[in-house]
Design a protein around this motif. Structure first.
Motif, mmCIF file in Angstrom:
data_model
loop_
_atom_site.group_PDB
_atom_site.id
_atom_site.type_symbol
_atom_site.label_atom_id
_atom_site.label_comp_id
_atom_site.label_asym_id
_atom_site.label_seq_id
_atom_site.Cartn_x
_atom_site.Cartn_y
_atom_site.Cartn_z
ATOM 1 N N VAL A 159 0.872 -1.177 0.000
ATOM 2 C CA VAL A 159 0.000 0.000 0.000
ATOM 3 C C VAL A 159 0.907 1.225 0.000
ATOM 4 O O VAL A 159 1.801 1.343 0.848
ATOM 5 C CB VAL A 159 -0.900 0.001 1.258
ATOM 6 N N ALA A 160 0.657 2.145 -0.940
ATOM 7 C CA ALA A 160 1.516 3.337 -1.051
ATOM 8 C C ALA A 160 1.266 4.278 0.130
ATOM 9 O O ALA A 160 0.147 4.345 0.653
ATOM 10 C CB ALA A 160 1.208 4.059 -2.368
ATOM 11 N N ALA A 161 2.306 4.992 0.543
ATOM 12 C CA ALA A 161 2.209 6.089 1.515
ATOM 13 C C ALA A 161 1.536 5.689 2.820
ATOM 14 O O ALA A 161 0.645 6.380 3.313
ATOM 15 C CB ALA A 161 1.454 7.269 0.877
ATOM 16 N N LEU A 162 1.987 4.573 3.387
ATOM 17 C CA LEU A 162 1.457 4.193 4.705
ATOM 18 C C LEU A 162 2.044 5.113 5.766
ATOM 19 O O LEU A 162 3.249 5.401 5.742
ATOM 20 C CB LEU A 162 1.869 2.757 5.040
ATOM 21 N N PRO A 163 1.249 5.565 6.748
ATOM 22 C CA PRO A 163 1.824 6.364 7.829
ATOM 23 C C PRO A 163 2.894 5.558 8.584
ATOM 24 O O PRO A 163 2.860 4.326 8.574
ATOM 25 C CB PRO A 163 0.615 6.636 8.743
ATOM 26 N N GLU A 164 3.812 6.280 9.258
ATOM 27 C CA GLU A 164 4.955 5.621 9.898
ATOM 28 C C GLU A 164 4.573 4.609 10.976
ATOM 29 O O GLU A 164 5.286 3.634 11.208
ATOM 30 C CB GLU A 164 5.871 6.680 10.520
#
Ligand code: NAP
Length: 254
Positions: A159-164
């Motif tokens: 999944v693109a751009a997962l939160p940290e």
């Protein structure tokens, strides 16, 4: 005489099973996938990928390709596609059948918190929870709202751009009870957020019960009420045979 054309809206194990049956029927079968998964599991029939452009686009496709029967076997949470299918069936005057899975019900000893949406479930999680999200790839926006939690998101593809604060777990179903217990124990999970998808994925609920993991269950979105819905493969195959006036000898399961 040409064979009747069936358009099957897929993306589920049930759709794959139905396609396998229809491959033996005297029909031309097209299976449609949204195209979100780069390497989807294989289907019998001719495959097409990508949206149609709403209900009007789907109605145009149905007419242009002389579709005789539309079958919606999409996931219970693919509500937009099911709405489009119902509207396109009306616009194109093409019969529509829906293949659905019964929702899961709590079994003795299971206590789920029910929530209407993923957002509601995420905001109800207590501070400090270690959360297993069995909610798939479309979930990342809601997760960004809770950086105070430790989260693990399972999906088939990255999944693109997962939160940290969200760790991806890449895996393709089905998962056994032992595998579900393993993933929850490895990450010391305290809470699991899951969609009420129904079907074969119940082993994660059994694992949560065995390990004392609290379950937050997202309820199903409403489905168009006008659509004839079948919950059983045999009944579906009989209905298709009748709808297309097929010779039942040619469609009998071996
Ligand atoms: P959705 O929100 O209901 O649909 C969004 C748009 O994607 C639709 O308007 C349509 O675009 C396109 N689309 C969806 N399913 C399609 C199909 N089978 N063939 C062609 N176009 C399709 O759907 P979603 O929840 O993103 O699910 C997408 C696919 O993944 C579905 O096929 C579903 O069965 C499968 N799936 C979903 C989930 C889930 O939890 N939502 C879980 C497992 C599998 P246009 O309007 O442009 O036609």
């Amino acid at each position: 005489m040409s064979q009747p054309h069936v358009l099957l809206l897929g993306g589920t194990a049930e759709a794959r099973g139905l396609a396998r049956h229809l491959a033996r029927f005297p029909v031309e079968l097209t299976v449609s996938l949204a195209g979100a998964t780069q390497s989807p599991a294989g289907y019998a029939g001719t495959m097409r990928k990508g949206g149609f452009g709403g209900s009007a686009g789907l109605a145009r496709w149905i007419k242009a390709q002389s579709v005789s029967l539309l079958i919606d076997a999409t996931h219970p949470f693919a509500a937009a596609m099911s709405r489009n299918a119902a509207e396109a069936s009306r616009l194109a005057e093409c019969p529509l059948l829906r293949l659905a899975r019964p929702a899961w019900e709590p079994e003795p000893g299971e206590q789920w918190q029910q929530h209407p949406t993923l957002e509601a479930a995420i905001s109800a999680l207590p501070a400090g929870a270690r959360v297993f999200l069995a909610t798939g790839s479309g979930s990342s926006d809601a997760l960004a709202t809770r950086p105070d939690l430790t989260m693990f998101l399972r999906s088939i593809e990255p999944v693109a751009a997962l939160p940290e604060h969200v760790t991806p777990i890449l895996a393709r179903p089905p998962f056994s009870f032992e595998e579900e217990c393993g993933v929850m124990q490895r990450h010391a999970i305290t809470h699991m957020v899951v969609k009420n998808s129904g079907g074969a994925g119940r082993s994660k609920l059994l694992a949560a019960k065995a390990l004392g993991v609290q379950v937050l269950m997202i309820e199903r979105p409403p489905q168009p009420e006008v659509v004839e819905t079948l919950y059983d493969m045999t009944a579906m195959l009989e209905r298709i045979t009748a709808c297309l006036s097929l010779d039942s000898a040619s469609t009998r399961t071996p």
